[in-house]
Write an enzyme that holds these catalytic residues in place. Structure first.
Site, PDB file in Angstrom:
ATOM      1  N   SER A 292     -20.131 -60.028 -10.010  1.00 47.39           N
ATOM      2  CA  SER A 292     -21.193 -60.720  -8.980  1.00 47.39           C
ATOM      3  C   SER A 292     -22.529 -60.403  -9.530  1.00 47.39           C
ATOM      4  O   SER A 292     -23.084 -61.031 -10.363  1.00 47.39           O
ATOM      5  CB  SER A 292     -20.630 -60.059  -7.755  1.00 47.39           C
ATOM      6  OG  SER A 292     -21.236 -60.608  -6.740  1.00 47.39           O
ATOM      7  N   ASP A 303     -29.599 -65.760 -20.602  1.00 41.57           N
ATOM      8  CA  ASP A 303     -29.931 -67.185 -20.391  1.00 41.57           C
ATOM      9  C   ASP A 303     -31.451 -67.151 -20.796  1.00 41.57           C
ATOM     10  O   ASP A 303     -31.704 -68.368 -21.594  1.00 41.57           O
ATOM     11  CB  ASP A 303     -29.772 -67.934 -19.332  1.00 41.57           C
ATOM     12  CG  ASP A 303     -28.143 -68.248 -19.152  1.00 41.57           C
ATOM     13  OD1 ASP A 303     -27.462 -67.882 -19.813  1.00 41.57           O
ATOM     14  OD2 ASP A 303     -27.897 -68.676 -18.074  1.00 41.57           O
ATOM     15  N   LYS A 317     -16.998 -63.236 -11.450  1.00 42.89           N
ATOM     16  CA  LYS A 317     -17.217 -63.731 -10.137  1.00 42.89           C
ATOM     17  C   LYS A 317     -18.410 -64.700  -9.714  1.00 42.89           C
ATOM     18  O   LYS A 317     -19.492 -64.139  -9.685  1.00 42.89           O
ATOM     19  CB  LYS A 317     -17.093 -62.365  -9.259  1.00 42.89           C
ATOM     20  CG  LYS A 317     -17.170 -62.741  -7.692  1.00 42.89           C
ATOM     21  CD  LYS A 317     -16.987 -61.699  -6.976  1.00 42.89           C
ATOM     22  CE  LYS A 317     -17.025 -61.884  -5.297  1.00 42.89           C
ATOM     23  NZ  LYS A 317     -18.747 -62.444  -4.853  1.00 42.89           N
TER      24      LYS A 317
END
Length: 552
Positions: A292, A303, A317
């Site tokens: 999460s 990223d 998740k």
């Protein structure tokens, strides 16, 4: 031209009518099934042989309905709202200790008091058996029941009666409950060569502020690189994750985007302030229990090529929950959207098939899609955050797992630790403590005298192989080989204990350090044997390799 306009109008009308018909069918379906459910319960309530408890029966029905959707959509009636508050904030009012049910003694015992909390302050210890709370006897109660009685309104006082197994003495403690905040950062510090380390256990409210304070403190101490440990962090607040990412990347960057069915749940989270440090080498440690908000944090930093991710693939998740109020002071935590990190990927690793009663399907790697980081590195969706550098932790052998994790045999370890603490009022610091060979030999003798047994995989597979060989007619020809192999694989507990001496010394030693120095001490002690952490330190100090990893 006129014909084209007429055709377009007809198509729009057709689509509108189809949409209206679908909505009408859906609404009828909803009304019909709710009506059937209502009638069924009325018939049960009126005619069933026993009297029904409405809250229990209907509550079970609600929970079964929610389980068919996903594991995160949950119903909290009024009496369970404290659980929801604790999940969201990490705060409750109580004594500040983990308790556990001892299956050998058939009693609830103190397992781990939190540092600086009421349980630790009055002197409760690991292994203390809870006898009563005020005038209520607890010796025949289960864990959940005792936990509920230990919690209460902050400022309220009660008498706790315990039995200390190491001395055989019954003791009473007057304890005042207070707001307990589980530590979001149980440990941080400077490691070797000015490498900083921050362990974040959860993304509860205020955790980003705690992280900020720790980071600034480490910089004052001369930190040159940071290891950010998110292993076993199951997540929490999305906003706290965004605020932590913001400390390392420039203002105005998209960190995570929520996208759902309703426009009001769609939201883009961007960094809003300038970072504390946008160039310091940053290595984020993750594993299969990082989920999460941990995945938002590690995935966004990956990223944006702001950190190297090290460890094992995360849980996966990618679903976002929100809470809504229900009648009679209940609450519903429901999945409303998926989150997408800066590259555009969603890292949800499982499909929850509604039509199949909650059937769970893992998304295979072959069906994942390629996305790209800011620098152009390839990353994929659909299966958690894959680390840039994969480092597997040391695996736990069968005998170590059986002794330390299985309910019955784990009591052997607990009893040894209780007696050890009784003989040793103090121990060496977390960085220095080590269970001696003499201490381990005493533990080994206890295990041998207890007639401890465990299922060894080699014996299980050998028995299965013999069974197949007999079925296929090869056993008689291979009988001698089977007999020789069985002799070599003979169950020898003493030999197995000696083979796993160092691992067991580490595990028991860490339990003891945690009992004396609390959670921070346990983390500090475990660093000496942490293969992933050692590789992270090496990488953080190797500027050339660190920079190379972040390039396409």
């Amino acid at each position: 031209m006129v014909m084209m306009k007429k055709l377009l109008i007809c198509m729009l009308l057709t689509l509108t009518v189809q949409g209206w018909a679908q909505d009408k069918d859906h609404n009828f379906d909803v009304a019909k099934n709710l009506d059937v459910l209502n009638v069924i319960y009325k018939q049960l309530d009126m005619m069933y042989v026993d009297t029904l408890k409405a809250g229990e029966v209907i509550g079970n029905g609600i929970n079964a309905m929610l389980r068919s959707l996903d594991p995160y959509t949950e119903y909290y009636p009024e009496e369970k709202l404290k659980e929801l508050t604790f999940l969201r904030t990490g705060t409750y009012a109580g004594i500040g200790s983990i308790i556990r049910y001892d299956f050998n003694r058939k009693r609830v015992v103190i397992s781990e008091p939190y540092e600086g909390m009421p349980a630790a302050e009055v002197g409760l210890r690991k292994g203390d058996i809870i006898l009563s709370i005020d005038d209520s006897v607890m010796t025949d109660k289960k864990n959940e029941y005792v936990s509920e009685r230990l919690r209460g309104e902050a400022g309220t006082t009660f008498m706790l009666k315990i039995l200390r197994p190491s001395t055989g003495k019954t003791m009473k403690f007057k304890i005042t409950r207070r707001a307990i905040q589980t530590p979001a950062i149980p440990y941080y510090g400077i490691l070797e060569n000015q490498v900083g380390y921050i362990n974040l256990s959860s993304f509860t409210e205020g955790s980003a502020k705690e992280f900020r304070r720790a980071f600034i403190d480490l910089k004052k101490q001369g930190m040159k690189a940071l290891l950010f440990d998110l292993r076993n962090n199951g997540g929490g607040s999305e906003q706290e994750a965004v605020d932590i990412v913001n400390m390392f990347v420039p203002k105005g960057r998209l960190v995570v985007s929520n996208q759902g069915k309703m426009s009001r749940v769609n939201h883009d989270y961007k960094t809003t302030v300038e970072p504390l440090d946008s160039v310091m080498p940053l290595v984020v440690l993750v594993n299969g229990q990082s989920a999460s908000a941990s995945e938002i944090t590690s995935g966004a930093l990956q990223d944006m090529d702001r950190a190297v991710i090290l460890g094992m693939r995360t849980y996966g998740k990618g679903l976002v929950q929100m809470t809504t109020d229900l009648p009679y002071n209940g609450s519903l935590k429901l999945t409303t959207s998926k989150y997408f990190i800066p590259s555009g990927r969603c890292i949800q690793a499982r499909n929850f098939r509604h039509a199949r009663g909650g059937y769970v399907e893992h998304i295979p790697d072959s069906l994942t899609k390629v996305f790209h980081t800011l620098n152009g590195r390839e990353v994929r969706d659909g299966g958690g955050i894959k680390p840039d550098v994969e480092v597997k932790p040391d695996s736990m052998t069968n005998i170590v797992f059986s002794l330390t994790e299985l309910i019955d045999s784990a009591e052997l370890v607990l009893n040894y630790e209780i007696d050890y603490m009784a003989k040793h009022p103090t121990i060496a610091s977390p960085k220095e403590f080590e269970l001696s060979d003499e201490d381990f030999d005493e533990f080994k003798q206890r295990v041998l005298k207890s007639n401890f047994k465990y299922d060894r995989s080699t014996e299980t597979y050998l028995a299965e192989l013999e069974k197949i060989a007999k079925f296929e007619g090869y056993y008689d020809d291979a009988r001698t080989e089977f007999d020789n192999l069985r002799a070599k694989l003979k169950h020898d507990i003493e030999k197995d204990l000696d083979l796993n001496r160092e691992t067991l010394k580490q595990v028991i030693g860490n339990d003891l350090v945690t009992a004396y120095y609390y959670q921070r001490g346990g983390i500090e002690h475990s660093m000496r044997y942490d293969k992933q952490l050692q590789e992270a330190i090496r990488l953080a100090l190797d500027t050339e390799q660190y920079n190379k990893i972040l390039q396409p």
